[in-house]
Structure formats: C-alpha cells, structure tokens
Design a protein around this motif. Sequence first.
Motif, PDB file in Angstrom:
ATOM      1  N   PHE A 245       0.816  -1.223   0.000  1.00  9.80           N
ATOM      2  CA  PHE A 245       0.000   0.000   0.000  1.00  9.80           C
ATOM      3  C   PHE A 245       0.850   1.275   0.000  1.00  9.80           C
ATOM      4  N   ASP A 246       2.182   1.128  -0.124  1.00  9.32           N
ATOM      5  CA  ASP A 246       3.044   2.295  -0.369  1.00  9.32           C
ATOM      6  C   ASP A 246       3.219   2.541  -1.863  1.00  9.32           C
ATOM      7  N   CYS A 247       2.725   1.621  -2.691  1.00  8.77           N
ATOM      8  CA  CYS A 247       2.974   1.693  -4.131  1.00  8.77           C
ATOM      9  C   CYS A 247       1.694   2.048  -4.883  1.00  8.77           C
ATOM     10  N   CYS A 248       1.857   2.796  -5.976  1.00 10.94           N
ATOM     11  CA  CYS A 248       0.712   3.082  -6.835  1.00 10.94           C
ATOM     12  C   CYS A 248       0.320   1.807  -7.574  1.00 10.94           C
ATOM     13  N   PRO A 249      -0.940   1.719  -8.026  1.00 14.62           N
ATOM     14  CA  PRO A 249      -1.320   0.563  -8.840  1.00 14.62           C
ATOM     15  C   PRO A 249      -0.774   0.693 -10.264  1.00 14.62           C
ATOM     16  N   VAL A 250      -0.795  -0.415 -10.997  1.00 14.66           N
ATOM     17  CA  VAL A 250      -0.449  -0.407 -12.423  1.00 14.66           C
ATOM     18  C   VAL A 250      -1.750  -0.193 -13.189  1.00 14.66           C
ATOM     19  N   SER A 251      -1.826   0.909 -13.925  1.00 18.24           N
ATOM     20  CA  SER A 251      -3.110   1.330 -14.497  1.00 18.24           C
ATOM     21  C   SER A 251      -3.031   1.531 -15.998  1.00 18.24           C
ATOM     22  N   ASP A 252      -4.203   1.422 -16.629  1.00 17.69           N
ATOM     23  CA  ASP A 252      -4.398   1.926 -17.987  1.00 17.69           C
ATOM     24  C   ASP A 252      -5.161   3.237 -17.865  1.00 17.69           C
TER      25      ASP A 252
ATOM     26  N   ALA B 165      -4.067  17.528   3.901  1.00 19.13           N
ATOM     27  CA  ALA B 165      -5.423  17.050   3.604  1.00 19.13           C
ATOM     28  C   ALA B 165      -6.161  18.086   2.747  1.00 19.13           C
ATOM     29  N   ILE B 166      -7.291  17.667   2.166  1.00 18.92           N
ATOM     30  CA  ILE B 166      -8.052  18.563   1.285  1.00 18.92           C
ATOM     31  C   ILE B 166      -8.416  19.865   2.007  1.00 18.92           C
ATOM     32  N   ASP B 167      -8.717  19.756   3.307  1.00 20.84           N
ATOM     33  CA  ASP B 167      -9.068  20.974   4.051  1.00 20.84           C
ATOM     34  C   ASP B 167      -7.881  21.517   4.865  1.00 20.84           C
ATOM     35  N   GLY B 168      -6.670  21.060   4.542  1.00 17.97           N
ATOM     36  CA  GLY B 168      -5.481  21.526   5.263  1.00 17.97           C
ATOM     37  C   GLY B 168      -4.924  22.819   4.671  1.00 17.97           C
ATOM     38  N   LYS B 169      -3.801  23.249   5.239  1.00 17.19           N
ATOM     39  CA  LYS B 169      -3.182  24.505   4.783  1.00 17.19           C
ATOM     40  C   LYS B 169      -2.567  24.369   3.396  1.00 17.19           C
ATOM     41  N   MET B 170      -2.058  23.160   3.074  1.00  8.73           N
ATOM     42  CA  MET B 170      -1.415  22.933   1.770  1.00  8.73           C
ATOM     43  C   MET B 170      -1.893  21.598   1.207  1.00  8.73           C
ATOM     44  N   PRO B 171      -3.105  21.613   0.622  1.00  6.27           N
ATOM     45  CA  PRO B 171      -3.689  20.348   0.151  1.00  6.27           C
ATOM     46  C   PRO B 171      -2.850  19.708  -0.959  1.00  6.27           C
ATOM     47  N   ILE B 172      -2.531  18.421  -0.772  1.00  3.26           N
ATOM     48  CA  ILE B 172      -1.724  17.691  -1.753  1.00  3.26           C
ATOM     49  C   ILE B 172      -2.488  16.449  -2.212  1.00  3.26           C
ATOM     50  N   ASN B 173      -2.553  16.303  -3.533  1.00  2.00           N
ATOM     51  CA  ASN B 173      -3.178  15.147  -4.185  1.00  2.00           C
ATOM     52  C   ASN B 173      -4.650  14.942  -3.817  1.00  2.00           C
ATOM     53  N   PRO B 174      -5.477  15.983  -3.970  1.00  2.00           N
ATOM     54  CA  PRO B 174      -6.914  15.796  -3.750  1.00  2.00           C
ATOM     55  C   PRO B 174      -7.523  14.780  -4.722  1.00  2.00           C
ATOM     56  N   SER B 175      -6.897  14.576  -5.887  1.00  2.00           N
ATOM     57  CA  SER B 175      -7.416  13.616  -6.876  1.00  2.00           C
ATOM     58  C   SER B 175      -7.279  12.179  -6.390  1.00  2.00           C
ATOM     59  N   GLY B 176      -6.428  11.980  -5.365  1.00  2.00           N
ATOM     60  CA  GLY B 176      -6.047  10.628  -4.973  1.00  2.00           C
ATOM     61  C   GLY B 176      -4.582  10.358  -5.306  1.00  2.00           C
ATOM     62  N   GLY B 177      -4.005  11.253  -6.124  1.00  2.00           N
ATOM     63  CA  GLY B 177      -2.599  11.087  -6.504  1.00  2.00           C
ATOM     64  C   GLY B 177      -2.396   9.831  -7.325  1.00  2.00           C
ATOM     65  N   LEU B 178      -1.159   9.521  -7.590  1.00  2.00           N
ATOM     66  CA  LEU B 178      -0.858   8.298  -8.333  1.00  2.00           C
ATOM     67  C   LEU B 178      -1.275   7.089  -7.503  1.00  2.00           C
ATOM     68  N   LYS B 179      -1.142   7.239  -6.192  1.00  2.00           N
ATOM     69  CA  LYS B 179      -1.464   6.177  -5.242  1.00  2.00           C
ATOM     70  C   LYS B 179      -2.923   5.726  -5.363  1.00  2.00           C
ATOM     71  N   GLY B 180      -3.831   6.670  -5.429  1.00  2.00           N
ATOM     72  CA  GLY B 180      -5.244   6.317  -5.437  1.00  2.00           C
ATOM     73  C   GLY B 180      -5.874   6.396  -6.822  1.00  2.00           C
ATOM     74  N   LYS B 181      -5.464   7.422  -7.572  1.00  2.00           N
ATOM     75  CA  LYS B 181      -6.065   7.629  -8.891  1.00  2.00           C
ATOM     76  C   LYS B 181      -5.502   6.637  -9.890  1.00  2.00           C
ATOM     77  N   GLY B 182      -4.217   6.241  -9.687  1.00  2.00           N
ATOM     78  CA  GLY B 182      -3.569   5.319 -10.607  1.00  2.00           C
ATOM     79  C   GLY B 182      -2.448   6.005 -11.365  1.00  2.00           C
ATOM     80  N   HIS B 183      -1.628   5.163 -12.035  1.00  2.00           N
ATOM     81  CA  HIS B 183      -0.420   5.701 -12.667  1.00  2.00           C
ATOM     82  C   HIS B 183      -0.175   5.046 -14.024  1.00  2.00           C
TER      83      HIS B 183
END
Lengths: 115, 391
Positions: free
Chosen positions: B210-217, B320-338
């Motif tokens: 779960f530290d790795c992004c999935p393999v995606s199309d 976090a999305i509601d934090g001071k510096m939101p990072i990867n709201p899309s889910g990033g490569l980790k959640g959205k895929g790569h």
Amino acid sequence: MEREVNAYKCRKCGTLHYPFRMVCKNCRANDYFEFDIEPLPKRGKLLTFTFIHNLPAQFEVARLGLGIVELENGIRVTGQVDIEDPTLGMDVVGNVEVVRHDTYDDRYGFVFRAA
Amino acid sequence: MRDVYIIGIGITTFTRLEYPLSEIAAYASMGALKDAGVTDVDYVLVANMGSARINNQSALASAVVDTLSLTPAGAVRIENGPASGASAIKEGFMAVASGMHDTVLVVGAERMREVNNLEATDFVATLTHPMAEYIYGVTLPGHAAMFTRLYMEKYGVTERHLAMVGVKNQNNAMLNKDAHLHQKITMDGILDSPEAFTNNPWVAEPIRFFDCCPVSDGGAALILASKEVAEASGKPMIRITGIGQATDTLAVHERPEPTDLMAVRIAAQRAYEMAGITAADIDVAELHDAFTILEIAESEEVGFFEKGTGHLALERGETAIDGKMPINPSGGLKGKGHPVGATGVAQVHEIVVQLRGDAGERQVKDARTGLACNFGGFGNNVVVSTYARED
C-alpha cells in the motif's frame, strides 16, 4: 582470471567516473577516448539496501537483496547484497559474478557480502 | 512569449481498459475537444512511455491523430519516462507561446495492463542505468525502498507516516469517480491490526504493497490555446504561469547526497521564477506519489515544507483537502492510478478541475493557483508547472 567492474578516469583532470561517461563531468574535456580504465576496489560500506519481492522473470528467487555501497576510493556503486540481516554502514566486500541471465548473455556485476 | 491557457480537459477512468491504446488516447482527447468546444487543432502531442515495448505499436501519435480524424495536423509522440506527460505539456506550451500554433491537443496515454504486473515492473525498470543498475534487478520500487530507508534513518520518517500518505490519498480517490482504486483503507487495516501485514506485504523492504501506486491503464488530455482563442472559447481562464524542468544523474548512487531530489528542487525554482511566485502562493498541488515516500520528499523539495519536515506537516493534517497545503486531492498516483505516460497530463487535469471549482466533494476551497510535479526516472528528469485562474 578475477573479474573487475571498471571506473573511468579522465586523462585531463583525473576525475573518476562510474558509470561510464563520454565527457568528463568535472572538466568537460571533449576529446574522444580520453579516459583510462581503472578497476574499482572491492571493499566498502553499505549505504542503503532493500530486499525486492517482485522481480522480473529472469530472477528465479523470491527475494533479492540490493544496495548502494561506498567503496574505499569514495566511488559509489549499486550491487546485489547477499547478507541475511544487513545494517546501514556495515563493512562489505564485493565479488564480481553473474547477476542476471539475459536471453543471449550472462551479465556480471558486484555481489556484496559481509567483510 | 505569448500567454498560454488551458481551455479543455478530458480523461478516461484509470483502471484496466480493454480497448487499444490509441483509442484510450482518443477517448480522453474527445472529452477535451468537446469541453473546449473545438473540433480542430493545429498540433497534437501524445505522451506515452511504452507503446513500442508493451503494446507492440510504434509511432503512436500518427495513430491517435488518425483515430481522431485530426489529420493533417502535425503530431508527435513524446517519450520521457514517467515525466512524458508534463514534458508534452511543456512542448505544447512552447508551441503556443512561440506563436507557431494557436490550439494544441496534449494527450497522455498508457496501457500497462496488456502485460502482467512483473512485465510492467520490468518495463518501467528499463529507465534505470542499463549497466550500473538494471542488470542487478533494480526496479522502481527497489529505488524507492533504498531511498525510504535513508529518509527514515536521517529524518525520522516511519512506516506510520508512509501509511498515512496512502490512507489520505486512497481516501481522496474515493471522491474521484475516475480514480483506479475505490477501496477505503485504514491505518488499522494496513499497519496496526494483527492481519495488517498479510493485507499489506513487502514489495521492497521497507516499503509495502500500500506504499505503491497501482499499475493502471488510462488517458488524460488538455487543449492549450492562445489568449485570443481562450477568450473566444468562453471557458474559465486558466493560465500556465510557469514550467521548469531539470535533470539529475541517471544512476541514483552517483548523487552526492542520496536523499536529495535536486531535480525536483531546481525544476520548482525554475517554475516559480518564470511565474514570479513562491511556494507560499500555491493553493493546491498534485505531487508524483508513485511511492508514498515521494509525496513527503517532493513536498519538501518544491518548497512547501523545510527539508526533513514533510512528514510532520502530514501528521498535522496540513496536506489534507481541508489543510493549509492540500496535496493530491485527486487521490494522486497512489489512489487515482499511474498509467505512466498519462500521469503528468492527469495531474494538470486535476489542477484545472480544482481551479474551475468543479471538484465536488474533493474541492479545495477557494483554489486559485495550483502546482503539478511530474517525476521521471528516479528523480533524474522532473517537470514542475504552475497554474493560475485569471478570471
């Protein structure tokens, strides 16, 4: 014959390169074949390591040790690590042996073990 | 140099897709063309890393432009490893900024699931140094693992911090219908419970599944346009304010400080300088979290946090999305895929969605400026770009 992994020494400024370069990264000397071959030392310290569990098909092992070693002359190399329970900074000694079986060739490189 | 705007965006769902690579690219492109309200473009850039190797198709741009009936527009495939997407955006930017073209389609696409996971991992590993790294069996998870171990030793990052990145980004992906992973994960499930390490086995110690992004199309596309075309389109005016690119040694072991991601830092500095801004001016960011450690390290190198403190900002909830510096709201490569070639374009797709205010439940409040960091190789070829909404 003992096999070696070679570094490349610039004839103009003496900077040692590993891996190979065509142009010296220090003085940018731009003459063809301006490097002398110099075998790397075998002893060094283990800077970092991992055990990889999902390997390409050529590797017929379940778990492969890999690491970065700083050799005695300060040059760093990547190599395989054949140590059961390595620690950061430990002394290691490298041997040059087959590290990968390709379709047409066996590839030779460093395998490090505890010194 | 002329100003360049993004007037259209399109994306496919990131998952396993059972249709040809050129159609994945075309599907995303059709969405972008429709969104921009245009039927014709001057130039097509196709970002892709592996078509010739894993899909047995070379000259992909010719296939994409033909599938879209955009001939005789010029078309080029850009292959720059995992930074192919942002590299194509940079080439598209230059094409419009120079005055050579007014409307450019930039599309990134990859179809990695045509081969099995081990072949896909090996294919990506071919970007490492052929003689000094690849022959040993180095993979990208392997590089990330050796980097993670040093980061843990030097800065006190723990497995808990890595898991927190994964949980945050996969949970953000739950709010993104196009994301690959719609699987809610918890700290208990991947780290703390007795079953955690069965759920979350080693990939390359000390990093886990779960530290790795999935393999995606998947595919993602943008329409870049001159100011005149953008104003006529009636779309929100989102300008590319800065693009910086930098390289580093191909072999990771050769870097003087192995925890240093110099190319990320320099690419960001170049982008900020071009835009006339600093890291403090950014409202939302998409960083290249192919591995959880990379979100932490990149958040430092692009200047959001001091070096060695990214994991502390994460702990405080600042990313976090509601934090001071939101990072990867899309889910990033980790959640959205790569899907490698699509990733750099997909990151900017998300920035545009955020700056338009169209992100729904994952919307970062009042986002007016954004940043994307597309990380190629193991940090040897990096593109950072910045965006601002001007209307």
